[in-house]
Design a protein around this motif. Structure first.
Motif, PDB file in Angstrom:
ATOM      1  N   LYS A 602       0.866  -1.177   0.000  1.00 28.06           N
ATOM      2  CA  LYS A 602       0.000   0.000   0.000  1.00 28.06           C
ATOM      3  C   LYS A 602       0.902   1.226   0.000  1.00 28.06           C
ATOM      4  N   ILE A 603       0.729   2.080  -1.002  1.00 26.94           N
ATOM      5  CA  ILE A 603       1.571   3.268  -1.155  1.00 26.94           C
ATOM      6  C   ILE A 603       0.694   4.506  -1.017  1.00 26.94           C
ATOM      7  N   GLY A 604       1.050   5.358  -0.046  1.00 27.42           N
ATOM      8  CA  GLY A 604       0.231   6.531   0.222  1.00 27.42           C
ATOM      9  C   GLY A 604       1.018   7.829   0.172  1.00 27.42           C
ATOM     10  N   ALA A 605       0.296   8.917   0.410  1.00 31.07           N
ATOM     11  CA  ALA A 605       0.912  10.248   0.390  1.00 31.07           C
ATOM     12  C   ALA A 605       0.437  11.040   1.591  1.00 31.07           C
ATOM     13  N   MET A 606       1.322  11.906   2.091  1.00 28.17           N
ATOM     14  CA  MET A 606       0.922  12.840   3.132  1.00 28.17           C
ATOM     15  C   MET A 606       0.447  14.127   2.461  1.00 28.17           C
ATOM     16  N   LEU A 607      -0.735  14.551   2.836  1.00 25.77           N
ATOM     17  CA  LEU A 607      -1.288  15.796   2.314  1.00 25.77           C
ATOM     18  C   LEU A 607      -0.927  16.891   3.322  1.00 25.77           C
ATOM     19  N   THR A 623      -3.471   6.744  -5.471  1.00 24.28           N
ATOM     20  CA  THR A 623      -2.881   6.551  -4.148  1.00 24.28           C
ATOM     21  C   THR A 623      -3.741   5.587  -3.335  1.00 24.28           C
ATOM     22  N   ASP A 624      -3.079   4.727  -2.575  1.00 23.87           N
ATOM     23  CA  ASP A 624      -3.806   3.734  -1.772  1.00 23.87           C
ATOM     24  C   ASP A 624      -4.389   4.339  -0.505  1.00 23.87           C
ATOM     25  N   PHE A 625      -3.802   5.405  -0.018  1.00 22.09           N
ATOM     26  CA  PHE A 625      -4.340   6.096   1.172  1.00 22.09           C
ATOM     27  C   PHE A 625      -3.705   7.481   1.271  1.00 22.09           C
ATOM     28  N   ILE A 626      -4.362   8.358   2.012  1.00 16.86           N
ATOM     29  CA  ILE A 626      -3.864   9.715   2.246  1.00 16.86           C
ATOM     30  C   ILE A 626      -3.834   9.961   3.751  1.00 16.86           C
ATOM     31  N   SER A 627      -2.747  10.554   4.207  1.00 18.49           N
ATOM     32  CA  SER A 627      -2.646  10.967   5.602  1.00 18.49           C
ATOM     33  C   SER A 627      -2.494  12.482   5.622  1.00 18.49           C
ATOM     34  N   ILE A 628      -3.442  13.149   6.226  1.00 19.68           N
ATOM     35  CA  ILE A 628      -3.369  14.612   6.334  1.00 19.68           C
ATOM     36  C   ILE A 628      -2.335  14.960   7.408  1.00 19.68           C
ATOM     37  N   GLY A 629      -1.260  15.614   6.993  1.00 17.66           N
ATOM     38  CA  GLY A 629      -0.220  16.038   7.946  1.00 17.66           C
ATOM     39  C   GLY A 629      -0.601  17.371   8.554  1.00 17.66           C
ATOM     40  N   GLY A 630      -1.275  17.313   9.665  1.00 19.18           N
ATOM     41  CA  GLY A 630      -1.883  18.516  10.224  1.00 19.18           C
ATOM     42  C   GLY A 630      -0.923  19.615  10.604  1.00 19.18           C
ATOM     43  N   ASN A 631       0.252  19.263  11.105  1.00 14.27           N
ATOM     44  CA  ASN A 631       1.178  20.299  11.570  1.00 14.27           C
ATOM     45  C   ASN A 631       1.591  21.240  10.437  1.00 14.27           C
ATOM     46  N   ARG A 668     -13.566  14.540  -1.119  1.00 14.99           N
ATOM     47  CA  ARG A 668     -12.864  14.104  -2.337  1.00 14.99           C
ATOM     48  C   ARG A 668     -12.357  12.673  -2.180  1.00 14.99           C
ATOM     49  N   CYS A 669     -11.863  12.361  -0.992  1.00 17.75           N
ATOM     50  CA  CYS A 669     -11.379  11.003  -0.753  1.00 17.75           C
ATOM     51  C   CYS A 669     -12.529  10.004  -0.812  1.00 17.75           C
ATOM     52  N   GLU A 670     -13.644  10.358  -0.201  1.00 24.03           N
ATOM     53  CA  GLU A 670     -14.809   9.467  -0.234  1.00 24.03           C
ATOM     54  C   GLU A 670     -15.290   9.257  -1.659  1.00 24.03           C
ATOM     55  N   ALA A 671     -15.301  10.304  -2.463  1.00 21.88           N
ATOM     56  CA  ALA A 671     -15.788  10.209  -3.847  1.00 21.88           C
ATOM     57  C   ALA A 671     -14.909   9.293  -4.684  1.00 21.88           C
ATOM     58  N   ASN A 672     -13.621   9.198  -4.310  1.00 19.20           N
ATOM     59  CA  ASN A 672     -12.695   8.372  -5.074  1.00 19.20           C
ATOM     60  C   ASN A 672     -12.336   7.068  -4.370  1.00 19.20           C
ATOM     61  N   GLY A 673     -13.009   6.795  -3.249  1.00 15.03           N
ATOM     62  CA  GLY A 673     -12.762   5.554  -2.523  1.00 15.03           C
ATOM     63  C   GLY A 673     -11.373   5.487  -1.900  1.00 15.03           C
ATOM     64  N   THR A 674     -10.814   6.639  -1.487  1.00 16.95           N
ATOM     65  CA  THR A 674      -9.458   6.696  -0.933  1.00 16.95           C
ATOM     66  C   THR A 674      -9.513   6.802   0.590  1.00 16.95           C
ATOM     67  N   PRO A 675      -8.965   5.850   1.327  1.00 14.83           N
ATOM     68  CA  PRO A 675      -8.924   5.978   2.795  1.00 14.83           C
ATOM     69  C   PRO A 675      -8.120   7.212   3.190  1.00 14.83           C
ATOM     70  N   VAL A 676      -8.570   7.933   4.223  1.00 20.04           N
ATOM     71  CA  VAL A 676      -7.909   9.158   4.656  1.00 20.04           C
ATOM     72  C   VAL A 676      -7.830   9.177   6.176  1.00 20.04           C
ATOM     73  N   SER A 677      -6.730   9.706   6.693  1.00 23.48           N
ATOM     74  CA  SER A 677      -6.552   9.836   8.144  1.00 23.48           C
ATOM     75  C   SER A 677      -5.983  11.224   8.436  1.00 23.48           C
ATOM     76  N   PHE A 678      -5.996  11.596   9.703  1.00 24.53           N
ATOM     77  CA  PHE A 678      -5.396  12.857  10.150  1.00 24.53           C
ATOM     78  C   PHE A 678      -4.284  12.519  11.119  1.00 24.53           C
ATOM     79  N   CYS A 679      -3.101  13.084  10.863  1.00 28.50           N
ATOM     80  CA  CYS A 679      -1.940  12.798  11.696  1.00 28.50           C
ATOM     81  C   CYS A 679      -1.324  14.111  12.160  1.00 28.50           C
ATOM     82  N   GLY A 680      -1.062  14.226  13.455  1.00 24.19           N
ATOM     83  CA  GLY A 680      -0.435  15.443  13.968  1.00 24.19           C
ATOM     84  C   GLY A 680      -0.802  15.688  15.401  1.00 24.19           C
TER      85      GLY A 680
END
Length: 753
Positions: A602-607, A623-631, A668-680
């Motif tokens: 699984k290859i993802g990106a930090m937004l 992208t297999d998943f997105i992690s929102i880099g909150g900081n 946008r993630c939901e519309a494209n079926g992309t798992p998303v998380s928030f990190c920070g």
């Protein structure tokens, strides 16, 4: 009587030493000093002004001025010529005091008849403790020898003040140093509270006899210490693990340059000729260096002055025959106090520390990152703490408020201990939730993961109740080493991490360096704004060999288990696509070599940049998943540097605009079926975590210690009602939903409110 020869300094200092050795209270000693200096320098007036804890200067002793002014005349720093000297730490020498800039008349002193004025700071290690003044009626400018002589006397007074030579039982005596309570407010580096014993990372050298009887012997001691210092620096530069270029070598080369600097050595030798002990000669030069540091705005010059300050500390330890405190002798409840400290040095102390207090530092510094990884309470920018603290002092560190109490009064200590007990009780309650899901009352499940960056973090995984490692910061293994880690070392480290996690997922973030994370062996590029410069994935794509080596290490550590890997600071789709191709190519290469490859990749990106939120749909699908880099995302969203205290606190995470932006990303993630998380850091704050969940985020990653408080609140609320409160607040036109959401939580009796 002119004062023109160095030998007269030695005579004066010996008289001064003998005077201080005589019995008597603090006031008597101060009076004898003014009498001695006045007679020795042919001055009609000699006065000593000492700095009080309220930052005022008080006339504590005088010969020649009106005696009734003693302990009556006070001035603020910057007020009058004396206050100007205390502010600038520079002498004032004038033949017409009333016409000199900053002059202020204090009628009770009777000084209006004295035209000539010479004042010098009484300072130690760059801190002005008071002002020493001589005056004469006849107009004259004092000679350089007289200025030098008075400065030497002031240095001895500072050393004797440090030893408590002027304290006594009288209410007018100066307070004893390092005895009374001291309170300072800094910045929060890592939350948590701790009570313990001060352990100075760089202990001060206390000089019992600042006056030397034998200058020849002192010159020999200084020369011997300098030779040993130069040898140590040369050995460090020649060490195999430091042969590569990098910032560490720049520092050591600066040390070598200063250690051989003839001007630096000559000034210390001149102080010895004047009668000072070698240690005091070094401290005198160090004080002047610190005074210069306070006036220099250029960051490069300040760093070089810091190098000279560090070198002086090392030279002082050599003169005093000290190698520092052995970690075997650390108190069991040690709280480290330092001007600043590197990540490797902090890791050497490790979890044996109960807390850390730094006089400098920043919230994004390497030391702060390590302290957070070790869950050690940290307060940074605690003003004057290294000057006030002594080894063995009791200290209270409140990382939740950024407050430090040194040698606290008992009522303060009792209140602090009550807070510690309350927090301990809360931790027990959180422990009871460990195996329960973070599920709201209306049935919404939130996955809570932990952030990590050190092997030492992993034991917290299961006790915290985390459902996996949502972010493993791989750069810490690079930051704490002096050389690039070998691929085999990384394989072993990553394998231990995966093994420790067991069946729980670990998401590896590739090397996130640049900006405030500069590798010690990597030359720092000159950039006007490093936070917006060559960092993270940009470095990896420009130096693909480093990225490939790290990807290979992660693949070999994963073997046949599932792999989750993501790239930091992706600003546009092409960057992610290029990095993704590197991972896939390395997977194929490992297969060709006959090595086991992950069962799933699984290859993802930090937004972390707003631009990526507006990337094409194809990015979200690829992208297999997105992690929102909150900081970082919050910093760029508000254009507010999180290292800048003047602006970073002005912008609220629960700002309506920011929450709406997060909601847009989620959609946008939901519309494209992309798992998303928030990190920070904000994910670990219960109110913020609840707001993120209300915006549609179902996976949050935070520090292990934050999982309990967040889970407790999530399990106690109805997410639909929370969303309604937020929507109503957004519709009312307020800037932030914090007040409305916190008020609702309080009204509903939510835990912690």
């Amino acid at each position: 009587m002119p004062y023109s020869q160095a030998v007269e300094s030695r005579v004066l200092l010996k008289r001064l030493r003998d005077t201080l050795a005589e019995a008597g209270a603090g006031q008597e000693r101060l009076d004898r000093i003014t009498q001695l200096v006045s007679s020795s320098l042919a001055a009609e007036v000699c006065s000593i002004y000492l700095r009080l804890p309220d930052d005022t200067l008080e006339l504590c002793a005088t010969t020649g001025l009106n005696p009734v002014a003693v302990h009556q005349t006070r001035m603020r720093v910057r007020e009058g010529l004396v206050g100007r000297i205390a502010d600038t730490a520079e002498p004032v020498n004038t033949d017409n005091a009333p016409q000199t800039r900053g002059f202020q008349y204090f009628p009770e002193t009777g000084e209006e008849i004295f035209a000539s004025f010479l004042g010098v700071p009484i300072q130690r290690l760059g801190e002005v403790l008071g002002v020493l003044v001589i005056q004469n009626q006849n107009p004259r400018v004092y000679t350089e020898d007289e200025v030098h002589g008075l400065e030497v006397v002031a240095m001895v007074i500072a050393e004797m003040a440090e030893l408590g030579a002027f304290t006594g039982t009288s209410p007018t005596d100066p307070p004893a140093p390092h005895r009374g309570p001291f309170h300072t407010r800094g910045l929060i580096g890592q939350e948590g509270v701790a009570e313990g014993t001060v352990l100075l990372h760089d202990p001060q050298v206390v000089i019992a006899n600042p006056v030397a009887d034998d200058p020849t012997a002192e010159h020999a001691r200084l020369s011997d210490a300098l030779e040993r210092l130069r040898s140590e620096v040369d050995e460090m530069l020649a060490a195999d693990n430091l042969m590569s270029d990098g910032e560490h070598r720049e520092v050591l080369n600066a040390w070598r340059m200063f250690a051989h600097d003839k001007g630096w050595v000559r000034r210390m030798e001149a102080s010895i000729d004047a009668g000072l002990a070698a240690e005091v000669a070094v401290e005198r030069e160090q004080s002047e260096t610190r005074t210069r540091m306070a006036r220099v705005a250029d960051p490069y010059l300040r760093e070089r002055l810091h190098d000279l300050d560090d070198l002086s500390n090392r030279l002082l330890r050599l003169l005093a025959g000290r190698d520092g405190i052995s970690q075997d002798d650390m108190p069991p409840d040690a709280i480290l106090v330092a001007r600043n400290i590197g990540p490797g040095e902090l890791l050497d102390y490790g979890r044996r520390l109960k807390g850390v207090v730094l006089e400098e530092g920043s919230v994004g510094s390497h030391a702060a990152i390590v302290a957070r990884a070790l869950a050690i309470p940290l307060v940074i920018q605690a003003e004057r703490i290294t000057r006030e603290a002594m080894n063995g002092d009791r200290i209270l560190v409140d990382g939740d408020q950024g407050v430090v109490h040194l040698r606290p009064e008992e009522n303060v200590a009792e209140a602090f201990r009550a807070k510690v007990e309350m927090l301990a009780a809360a931790q027990e309650a959180y422990a009871g939730l460990r195996d329960m899901p973070a599920e709201t009352r209306d049935g919404t499940r939130i996955s809570l993961c932990m952030n990590a960056g050190l092997m030492a973090d992993l034991p917290s995984l299961k006790p915290s109740g985390a459902e996996g490692v949502g972010l493993y910061r791989t750069e810490l293994a690079f930051l704490v080493r002096r050389t690039v880690p070998r691929r085999g070392e990384l394989v072993a480290l990553y394998r231990r991490i995966i093994d420790a996690a067991g069946d729980l997922p670990v998401t590896f973030r590739t090397l996130d360096i640049g900006s405030d994370k500069v590798l010690p062996y990597m030359k720092r590029p000159e950039e006007p704004n490093p936070a917006l410069g060559w960092r993270a994935i940009r470095v990896g794509l420009d130096r693909p060999g480093v990225m490939r080596m790290q990807v290979q290490a992660i693949l070999r550590a994963t073997e046949s288990r599932p792999l989750r890997i993501m790239f930091p600071f992706v600003a546009q789709f092409d960057e992610f696509r290029a990095a993704r191709e590197i991972v896939l190519a390395e997977v194929e290469r490992e297969k060709r070599l006959g090595r086991r490859t992950p069962s799933e990749v699984k290859i993802g990106a930090m937004l972390e940049t707003p631009s990526l939120a507006f990337a094409p749909d194809h990015f979200f699908k690829l992208t297999d998943f997105i992690s929102i880099g909150g900081n970082d995302l919050k910093m760029f969203f508000f254009a507010a540097d999180r290292e800048n205290e003047m602006v970073r606190r002005r912008y609220d995470t629960l700002n309506v605009s920011f929450l709406s932006f997060l909601e847009q990303i989620v959609r946008r993630c939901e519309a494209n079926g992309t798992p998303v998380s928030f990190c920070g850091e904000d994910a670990g704050r219960p109110v913020e975590a609840l707001a993120f969940a209300a915006m549609g985020l179902r996976n949050l990653s935070m520090r292990p210690s934050s999982i309990g408080p967040v889970k407790r609140l999530i399990r106690a609320v109805d997410l639909g009602q929370a969303r309604a409160v937020i929507d109503e607040a957004r519709g009312s036109g307020v800037m932030s939903v914090r007040e409305a959401l916190s008020g609702w939580l309080k009204d509903t009796g939510a835990p912690g409110f």
